[in-house]
Write a protein that holds these residues in place. Sequence first.
Motif, PDB file in Angstrom:
ATOM      1  N   GLY A 101       0.723  -1.197  -0.029  1.00 30.01           N
ATOM      2  CA  GLY A 101       0.168  -0.212  -0.232  1.00 30.01           C
ATOM      3  C   GLY A 101       0.644   1.215  -0.059  1.00 30.01           C
ATOM      4  N   PRO A 102       1.664   1.270   1.001  1.00 31.28           N
ATOM      5  CA  PRO A 102       2.190   3.019   1.098  1.00 31.28           C
ATOM      6  C   PRO A 102       3.240   2.999  -0.170  1.00 31.28           C
ATOM      7  N   ALA A 103       3.597   2.096  -1.086  1.00 29.33           N
ATOM      8  CA  ALA A 103       4.250   2.245  -2.198  1.00 29.33           C
ATOM      9  C   ALA A 103       3.678   3.310  -3.227  1.00 29.33           C
ATOM     10  N   TRP A 104       2.669   3.434  -3.243  1.00 26.05           N
ATOM     11  CA  TRP A 104       1.902   4.466  -4.247  1.00 26.05           C
ATOM     12  C   TRP A 104       0.830   5.525  -3.537  1.00 26.05           C
ATOM     13  N   PRO A 105       0.721   6.823  -3.972  1.00 27.78           N
ATOM     14  CA  PRO A 105      -0.335   7.632  -3.746  1.00 27.78           C
ATOM     15  C   PRO A 105      -1.422   7.318  -4.228  1.00 27.78           C
ATOM     16  N   ILE A 106      -2.414   6.627  -3.615  1.00 24.85           N
ATOM     17  CA  ILE A 106      -3.656   5.719  -4.104  1.00 24.85           C
ATOM     18  C   ILE A 106      -4.944   6.715  -3.670  1.00 24.85           C
ATOM     19  N   LYS A 107      -5.803   7.133  -4.806  1.00 21.09           N
ATOM     20  CA  LYS A 107      -7.132   7.712  -4.243  1.00 21.09           C
ATOM     21  C   LYS A 107      -8.185   6.658  -4.844  1.00 21.09           C
ATOM     22  N   GLU A 108      -8.822   6.316  -3.915  1.00 25.17           N
ATOM     23  CA  GLU A 108     -10.027   5.402  -4.325  1.00 25.17           C
ATOM     24  C   GLU A 108     -11.289   6.232  -3.751  1.00 25.17           C
ATOM     25  N   GLN A 109     -12.245   6.039  -4.856  1.00 26.13           N
ATOM     26  CA  GLN A 109     -13.507   6.835  -4.598  1.00 26.13           C
ATOM     27  C   GLN A 109     -14.647   5.829  -5.277  1.00 26.13           C
ATOM     28  N   LEU A 110     -15.462   5.913  -4.403  1.00 26.15           N
ATOM     29  CA  LEU A 110     -16.996   5.236  -4.669  1.00 26.15           C
ATOM     30  C   LEU A 110     -18.057   6.025  -5.327  1.00 26.15           C
ATOM     31  N   GLU A 111     -18.270   6.212  -6.360  1.00 24.91           N
ATOM     32  CA  GLU A 111     -19.509   7.167  -6.713  1.00 24.91           C
ATOM     33  C   GLU A 111     -20.760   6.559  -6.800  1.00 24.91           C
ATOM     34  N   PRO A 112     -21.807   7.121  -5.763  1.00 23.91           N
ATOM     35  CA  PRO A 112     -23.034   6.358  -5.504  1.00 23.91           C
ATOM     36  C   PRO A 112     -23.932   6.440  -6.736  1.00 23.91           C
ATOM     37  N   ALA A 113     -24.821   5.528  -6.605  1.00 23.76           N
ATOM     38  CA  ALA A 113     -25.488   5.119  -8.190  1.00 23.76           C
ATOM     39  C   ALA A 113     -26.654   6.304  -8.041  1.00 23.76           C
ATOM     40  N   SER A 114     -27.029   6.669  -9.048  1.00 24.05           N
ATOM     41  CA  SER A 114     -27.922   7.526  -9.318  1.00 24.05           C
ATOM     42  C   SER A 114     -28.798   7.066 -10.615  1.00 24.05           C
ATOM     43  N   ASP A 115     -29.906   7.964 -11.010  1.00 28.73           N
ATOM     44  CA  ASP A 115     -30.857   7.422 -11.896  1.00 28.73           C
ATOM     45  C   ASP A 115     -29.965   7.366 -13.435  1.00 28.73           C
ATOM     46  N   LEU A 116     -28.973   8.101 -13.396  1.00 33.14           N
ATOM     47  CA  LEU A 116     -28.571   7.955 -14.691  1.00 33.14           C
ATOM     48  C   LEU A 116     -27.382   7.048 -15.029  1.00 33.14           C
ATOM     49  N   GLN A 117     -26.635   6.580 -13.817  1.00 36.99           N
ATOM     50  CA  GLN A 117     -25.628   5.671 -13.868  1.00 36.99           C
ATOM     51  C   GLN A 117     -25.364   4.710 -12.811  1.00 36.99           C
ATOM     52  N   PRO A 118     -25.020   3.327 -12.926  1.00 33.25           N
ATOM     53  CA  PRO A 118     -24.872   2.641 -11.910  1.00 33.25           C
ATOM     54  C   PRO A 118     -23.802   3.085 -10.985  1.00 33.25           C
ATOM     55  N   GLN A 119     -23.665   2.407  -9.970  1.00 31.18           N
ATOM     56  CA  GLN A 119     -22.481   2.799  -8.866  1.00 31.18           C
ATOM     57  C   GLN A 119     -21.181   2.430  -9.585  1.00 31.18           C
ATOM     58  N   ARG A 120     -20.199   3.682  -9.474  1.00 30.99           N
ATOM     59  CA  ARG A 120     -18.883   3.236 -10.083  1.00 30.99           C
ATOM     60  C   ARG A 120     -17.864   3.313  -9.152  1.00 30.99           C
ATOM     61  N   TYR A 121     -16.816   2.561  -9.319  1.00 39.60           N
ATOM     62  CA  TYR A 121     -15.588   2.666  -8.481  1.00 39.60           C
ATOM     63  C   TYR A 121     -14.557   3.303  -9.316  1.00 39.60           C
ATOM     64  N   LEU A 122     -13.864   4.505  -8.749  1.00 36.21           N
ATOM     65  CA  LEU A 122     -12.889   4.953  -9.394  1.00 36.21           C
ATOM     66  C   LEU A 122     -11.574   4.980  -8.501  1.00 36.21           C
ATOM     67  N   LEU A 123     -10.511   4.467  -9.353  1.00 37.23           N
ATOM     68  CA  LEU A 123      -9.348   4.211  -8.519  1.00 37.23           C
ATOM     69  C   LEU A 123      -8.169   5.197  -9.379  1.00 37.23           C
ATOM     70  N   HIS A 124      -7.552   6.135  -8.494  1.00 37.93           N
ATOM     71  CA  HIS A 124      -6.335   6.577  -9.296  1.00 37.93           C
ATOM     72  C   HIS A 124      -5.079   6.208  -8.420  1.00 37.93           C
ATOM     73  N   ILE A 125      -4.183   6.119  -9.347  1.00 44.07           N
ATOM     74  CA  ILE A 125      -2.675   5.740  -8.963  1.00 44.07           C
ATOM     75  C   ILE A 125      -1.576   6.533  -9.306  1.00 44.07           C
TER      76      ILE A 125
END
Lengths: 314, 668
Positions: free
Chosen positions: B594-618
């Motif tokens: 884990g500490p080897a990278w600056p990790i940004k994890e994000q969970l976009e909640p589901a809405s009418d337009l799109q399903p739930q999304r998991y975003l990962l930025h390394i």
Amino acid sequence: MNGWLLAIVQTLVFIGAAPFFSGWVKWSKCKLQNRRGAPPWQPYRDLKKLFGKEIVLPQNASPIFRLAPYIVFSVTAIACSVVPLVAVGLPTSALADVIVLVGLFALGRFFLSLAGMDIGTAFGGMGSSREVTISSLAEPAMLLAVFTLAMSVSSTNLSSVISTLLLRPFQLYPSFIFAAMGLVLVAMAETGRIPVDNPATHLELTMIHEAMILEYCGRHLALMEWSAMLKLMLYAVLLVNLFFPWGVAITLTPAALAFAAIIMIVKLLLLGLALAVAETGLAKMRLFRVPQLLGLAFILSLLGMLSHIILEVR
Amino acid sequence: MPLFIAKIAIILALFSALLPPLLKRRPQLSKTLAFSLLGLAGLTAAGAGAMALLHPAPLSEVLPVGLPWLQAHIQLDSLAGFFLAIVGLVTAVAACYGPGYTYEFEKEGLPLAPLTIFTGLFVTSMFLLLLAADAFSFMFSWELMSVSSYFLVSYQHYKLENRNAAFLYLLMAQVGGLCILLGYGVLAGFGSDFSFTAMATAQLSSNWQTIAFLLAFVGFGMKAGIVPLHVWLPQAHPVAPSHISALMSGVMLKVAIYGFIRFTYDLLGEIHWTWGVLVLLIGAASALLGVLYALMQHDLKRLLAYHSVENIGIIYIGLGLSMIFAGTGHLALAALGLVAALYHCLNHALFKSLLFLGAGAVLQQSRQHDMEQMGGLIHRMPVTASCFLIGCISISALPPFNGFVSEWLTFQAALQGPVLESGVLGSLIPVAAAALALTGALAAACFVKVFGVIFLGLPRNAEAVQAHEVSFGMTFAQIVLAACCLLFGVLPTWTIGALSVISQSLLGEALPEATAHGWLWLTPIASETASYGAPMVLLGLGLAWILVWLGFHPQRRRQSLRRGEPWDCGFGALNERTQYTATAFSMPIRRIFGPAWPIKEQLEPASDLQPQRYLLHIGDWAWQKIYLPLGRLVLTAAKRTALIQGGNIRVYLTYSFFTLIFILWVLV
């Protein structure tokens, strides 16, 4: 020529005895758990049955899927020819040293994990992912453990490591103890034994090795299973011959060979028993506890190496 | 003779650059001719390099170009010959690959002339650089190499991403070039001349030697892409055309290594073991961080770029070991380390070019940079898949392919650590070996992911379903490189015999034991210490395979096996969404390290337009901890300085007045 013949015989014995060793571990485990248990030669029956069965390939299987069992088995068979079972100084031992041996294991694992991903099932991918994660931590620990031995006798050739240890007067080296502990932990992880993986389970949350070979059947499955047994036997022989080398034949006389064979059988049976006891006593770990175990193995091997350099060289 | 052939190669490469403007009206003809000339130049250079390696007496010449008192010196010795052979081989292969690959650009309506012109200049500059024997011609070709490759990176300049990457690349290339120039300046200052022969005989104090070494280390390291100077690599490689990426990653980085070896071993004269420690540490860090960052990438070419960082790290580990041994007087072991590093240069050039060419073929067919969108390509592109598999096995350092041999040699050199007097060094080297072991294992994990996600499983989008095998030139190029990977893996003794010549000329020590037991057995130190019979391993594998096949294949007649639905524990219908993705595959490793990278994890909640999304930025720590603060520092400094900028001419006149008074006061 004699040496080559002996080397081939040794390899064949190795390959032939591996199912029995697995069966023996399984049988002792059953006895320890108060179950009746199948006889130790049950794996031979299983293999025979599997070889007789028809193969059903999944629809989208690629050539990798069909090649993998053959590659995995032949790589493991080559590894068997390099590891001295009853005698050292055979011509095959110059084929590859211990680093090549680790490389051969890695080659087999590479194809095994690819085969797991080939069909596109979630289980296969999961097994491959776990396998490469665990082995990428176990492999360096194993290399460090064998480097400790290699530095101590200044050779990476397994045969000359064992013969040097045999000819040297017995002495308790601290580095050997650390390296042995590290190698035991690595062996548990790499052969998929209990604290890391459970060889007797098909539960999706716990399995690693089984998940990768779920889609195999018939002789493909038989080859995969046999390779896994060979690998267990390989690690067992490595452990007993590197750390308890007494009895291995240095001269190739029939008497020495027969004596070495008997000693070898006793050593392996004892090790199998110890493994069964350990597996009965321990519980399987959570997957994300395994890195700590392997980190421990790595640190132990590193300590072994450093203690060799600091305490034993000067 | 080899020098003459090398000159012909340069002229051929130059011609391939000059053709497109001459043949403006005939684009097809100029394309064919330019690539043929480039391929011919590559073959000629490879031949010249091989000849120079076999006939080790250095050949030198003074060319009548340049200022009257500053003529260009050229020299071809075994070291330059070896690298010339590598550059030539990869160039020839890339020239086979080019026509098929650039066809896509033509279809999009991009002009090919800039690409061919700058490819020709790029190759010319690399040939020139390897022959250069004075600081001026070296720096001239170095800058030509940087600038021409800048234009190649920015070829598709209408994309913002490409322009940014190219600018970053040029910026770092210039900073690196400046460091190298200063390094040569130090040497030339003491040596009274700019030619390499004068520099090699210069008498430097120990401190000046260290300063020159550090300048060269930073300068060449910037180009080679060692941590933390590697940030341009993962930006520039993905945006360049794939055969250019192959040349840049496979060959240009090697040219930087050549410069470093030439500077340290040949020109500086004496090698201090402390430098070796620095090189070893930076090398180990590059290897480990390179592979860890590569594991987290989904963009195929960016992943390969991070693997270049890793492999350069492995080369530097070998060089570092060699320098430590050379500095402490163990010349035979220093030769072993050097040979290991050089062998890895060759291997990396082969398998990395192969992988970039394969990646190009995959990108062309799937029209995706993102691995997560591919899948199942082995069924549609069998030749590319097979070659790519060989590349994956080679780069993962698995026997019997070539990557294994050089890593094995590096391990053998590291295992000789205890011969050193110092206990600290003796324990540092095994730790570096441990880092190398971890690197190798992680690289194998990474390439299981790469091959598994791209080529195996089910196709993940429509383009991947429609993919088909690429054109003949493109597959031919890959097959040649794959064959080389196997060849140099199975017959290492001959290559090592040739590489011994280089260590003989640089260190005065060859590896006599390595090939003493015939071509079958590789025994770098002594036969009882370590041996590796690569041909025997391959033979054994083949034999075991045949025996297994004969023994366990009951219906040996060619009959197809029964196919059925996959079992999948009875879960039923498989689809492409249920299989493991690259992100999922590397998740356990992401969690462990884990500490080897600056990790940004994000969970976009589901809405009418799109399903739930998991975003990962390394991200990249080097970028976040070094370059961004540096950029901010520069901006802040500029803002502070801007205070004196009033925009009023009278204020500026006052500054000039006080400056004049100050100067007069100082001078008088």
